[in-house]
Enzyme design. Structure first.
Site, mmCIF file in Angstrom:
data_model
loop_
_atom_site.group_PDB
_atom_site.id
_atom_site.type_symbol
_atom_site.label_atom_id
_atom_site.label_comp_id
_atom_site.label_asym_id
_atom_site.label_seq_id
_atom_site.Cartn_x
_atom_site.Cartn_y
_atom_site.Cartn_z
ATOM 1 N N TYR A 22 -8.492 -6.941 -7.431
ATOM 2 C CA TYR A 22 -8.673 -5.647 -6.762
ATOM 3 C C TYR A 22 -9.945 -4.941 -7.219
ATOM 4 O O TYR A 22 -9.941 -3.725 -7.406
ATOM 5 C CB TYR A 22 -7.454 -4.748 -7.011
ATOM 6 C CG TYR A 22 -6.284 -5.122 -6.125
ATOM 7 C CD1 TYR A 22 -6.236 -4.671 -4.809
ATOM 8 C CD2 TYR A 22 -5.275 -5.957 -6.578
ATOM 9 C CE1 TYR A 22 -5.199 -5.039 -3.971
ATOM 10 C CE2 TYR A 22 -4.234 -6.328 -5.738
ATOM 11 C CZ TYR A 22 -4.199 -5.858 -4.439
ATOM 12 O OH TYR A 22 -3.181 -6.222 -3.607
ATOM 13 N N TYR A 149 4.953 -2.683 -0.062
ATOM 14 C CA TYR A 149 4.120 -3.668 -0.756
ATOM 15 C C TYR A 149 5.046 -4.670 -1.426
ATOM 16 O O TYR A 149 5.917 -4.309 -2.218
ATOM 17 C CB TYR A 149 3.220 -3.019 -1.819
ATOM 18 C CG TYR A 149 2.424 -4.050 -2.574
ATOM 19 C CD1 TYR A 149 1.323 -4.670 -1.973
ATOM 20 C CD2 TYR A 149 2.802 -4.461 -3.842
ATOM 21 C CE1 TYR A 149 0.606 -5.658 -2.633
ATOM 22 C CE2 TYR A 149 2.094 -5.460 -4.515
ATOM 23 C CZ TYR A 149 1.007 -6.050 -3.909
ATOM 24 O OH TYR A 149 0.302 -7.036 -4.569
ATOM 25 N N ASP A 241 13.780 -5.712 -3.069
ATOM 26 C CA ASP A 241 12.668 -6.058 -3.952
ATOM 27 C C ASP A 241 12.621 -5.063 -5.118
ATOM 28 O O ASP A 241 12.099 -3.961 -4.996
ATOM 29 C CB ASP A 241 11.360 -6.034 -3.142
ATOM 30 C CG ASP A 241 10.142 -6.363 -4.003
ATOM 31 O OD1 ASP A 241 10.273 -6.450 -5.232
ATOM 32 O OD2 ASP A 241 9.049 -6.510 -3.420
ATOM 33 N N LYS A 270 7.624 -8.168 -12.981
ATOM 34 C CA LYS A 270 7.074 -7.062 -13.774
ATOM 35 C C LYS A 270 7.788 -6.821 -15.111
ATOM 36 O O LYS A 270 7.471 -7.491 -16.071
ATOM 37 C CB LYS A 270 7.016 -5.795 -12.919
ATOM 38 C CG LYS A 270 6.003 -5.952 -11.767
ATOM 39 C CD LYS A 270 5.395 -4.651 -11.304
ATOM 40 C CE LYS A 270 4.149 -4.880 -10.478
ATOM 41 N NZ LYS A 270 4.362 -4.845 -9.038
HETATM 42 C C1 LIG Z 1 3.895 -5.784 -7.901
HETATM 43 C C2 LIG Z 1 4.911 -5.995 -6.848
HETATM 44 C C3 LIG Z 1 5.086 -7.254 -6.249
HETATM 45 C C4 LIG Z 1 4.195 -8.420 -6.549
HETATM 46 O O1 LIG Z 1 4.322 -8.856 -7.860
HETATM 47 P P1 LIG Z 1 3.145 -9.737 -8.514
HETATM 48 O O2 LIG Z 1 3.714 -10.215 -9.790
HETATM 49 O O3 LIG Z 1 1.986 -8.808 -8.687
HETATM 50 O O4 LIG Z 1 2.839 -10.841 -7.566
HETATM 51 C C5 LIG Z 1 6.115 -7.391 -5.330
HETATM 52 N N1 LIG Z 1 6.906 -6.358 -5.014
HETATM 53 C C6 LIG Z 1 6.763 -5.138 -5.568
HETATM 54 C C7 LIG Z 1 7.706 -4.044 -5.187
HETATM 55 C C8 LIG Z 1 5.752 -4.902 -6.487
HETATM 56 O O5 LIG Z 1 5.589 -3.680 -7.006
#
Ligand SMILES: *Cc1c(COP(=O)(O)O)cnc(C)c1O
Length: 430
Positions: A22, A149, A241, A270
């Site tokens: 980015y 996202y 998610d 994460k």
């Molecule tokens: C960061 C994020 C992703 C992607 O995760 P990466 O490990 O960066 O590929 C997917 N969904 C959500 C809600 C996120 O915040």
């Protein structure tokens, strides 16, 4: 070599070989070499320390270089560092799946490992599409929220809200129907949109409570529960998610704990390993799993990564979850949540602030500008640099300023950050 030349040389060597995420490399400000992390602090090679209140892109839960997690990884490293997960298994993967499933909605029964948030989402989408396929149905549309996202790989990009991030690839992304996040007024309208699509839709994917990357946009848990209930009644599969919201971020262990309905599939990454090792997890219900359970090998989920269920990452996750569940950590999360909620009140009345908002340890507000919200907003860059000068790492999303601190941040440290935010707001007053 003195430290100044050392920093220059690291920066120059970096520029010569590395392409950062980015980042427009041509116009990027100096990229800072970090040599050490400890607790909420990162240290550059001139000895300057920075408070990492964005948890290094929302991953660091218990602070940097946590000694207990480090110790556990070290022990595992000396025992079993990696093994192919097709045909083989190991204690850390079994234990982690057992421990995680116990904390999730009771319908979550199976764990599929990968190595980041985007892959966790890819796996979820493939599960849903093949779930239909294995039953002789073709469902190729996906339902998602505007401003969502879900990651940067092609499937994850497809289900993410359209933006200039995805623009060059637009013609190659698959078909996704984007709907607004729910509120009390639009629920009926959303329901009729979903009803019209129900036979073509493989699943509905959403970030619960907070749309992180879009600018920490928050919406109501009860409204999401109503929408989920409707999807359940129509038989639309739900993918929740929790890559960002998982592991205490929202004040509860998972955003799921705010909801009255259960998703079919969940995604994690994460905070999963406390921010130490890359890992992704997709969990699913027995109903999903059973649609792949067959003597017919065509019904297999043909997906896997070299580092699936890497023992080091599993061990890091086990250690991180152990710390997360400790009384002390849970108290810290409550304390941060409370402190944030008090600060939001003083932010809300500041003339330079709009939409001061919070859920759990996540605090955000819009910096009022005449240009409106946009990632391109120059103001974001100026604020970023101002906070950096003050020894605080904040990474505004456009004009959205947010805090996502590691849970070990003390109340004094939080107050210090709040005070700096107020000072910067006054300094940038238009
Ligand atoms: C960061 C994020 C992703 C992607 O995760 P990466 O490990 O960066 O590929 C997917 N969904 C959500 C809600 C996120 O915040």
């Amino acid at each position: 070599m003195n430290t100044i030349t050392q920093q220059t040389s690291l920066t120059q060597r970096d520029r010569a070989v590395n392409w950062h995420p980015y980042t427009q490399m041509k116009t990027a400000d100096t990229i800072i070499p970090i040599v050490k992390g400890e607790g909420i602090y990162l240290f550059d090679n001139e000895g300057k320390k920075y408070m990492d209140v964005v948890s290094s892109w929302w991953v660091t839960l218990h602070g940097h270089s946590h000694p207990y997690i480090a110790q556990r990884i070290f022990e595992q490293l000396n025992t079993l560092e990696q093994v192919i997960f097709a045909g083989f298994t190991h204690e850390p993967a079994i234990q982690l799946s057992e421990n995680l499933l116990k904390l999730l909605p009771v319908n979550q029964k199976k764990v599929f490992y990968s190595d980041n948030g985007s892959t966790a989402v890819e796996v979820a989408l493939k599960m849903c599409i093949q779930y239909a396929h294995n039953q002789g149905n073709k469902k190729t549309k996906i339902l998602a929220f505007k401003n969502s996202y879900h990651g940067d790989t092609f499937g994850a990009m497809s289900v993410s809200g359209k933006s200039f991030w995805t623009k060059p690839f637009e013609s190659m992304l698959f078909e996704v129907v984007f709907i607004d996040t729910p509120n009390t007024e639009n629920l009926k309208d959303l329901q009729s949109q979903i009803r019209n699509l129900k036979d073509e839709v493989a699943c509905f994917i959403y970030e619960p409570l907070v749309q992180g990357a879009a600018g920490m946009l928050m919406y109501n848990a009860e409204d999401l529960s109503s929408l989920m209930k409707f999807c359940r009644e129509l038989g639309v599969l739900m993918v929740q998610d929790e890559v960002f919201t998982g592991f205490g971020r929202t004040g509860k262990l998972f955003a799921a704990n705010y909801l009255t309905e259960r998703p079919d599939i969940m995604c994690f990454s994460k905070g999963l390993t406390g921010g130490t090792m890359p890992m992704g997890i997709t969990t699913c219900s027995d109903e999903i799993y059973n649609a792949f359970w067959s003597d017919d090998k065509h019904k297999t989920l043909f997906h896997g990564h070299s580092f699936t269920a890497n023992p080091l990452a599993c061990t890091a996750a086990l250690a991180s979850m152990e710390i997360l569940l400790k009384e002390d950590t849970q108290m810290n999360i409550k304390r941060i949540t409370h402190q944030h909620s008090e600060f939001v009140k003083s932010l809300a009345i500041h003339p330079q602030v709009e939409n001061a908002r919070q859920v759990g340890t996540i605090l955000a507000f819009d910096f009022k500008t005449e240009y409106g919200t946009s990632y391109f907003n120059e103001i974001g860059k100026r604020l970023y640099n101002e906070f950096l000068q003050r020894g605080i790492i904040m990474r505004p999303l456009g004009n959205v300023i947010y805090l996502v601190p590691p849970y070990c941040i003390t109340s004094e440290e939080l107050d210090f950050v709040y005070q700096n935010i107020m000072e910067v707001l006054d300094q940038f007053r238009n």
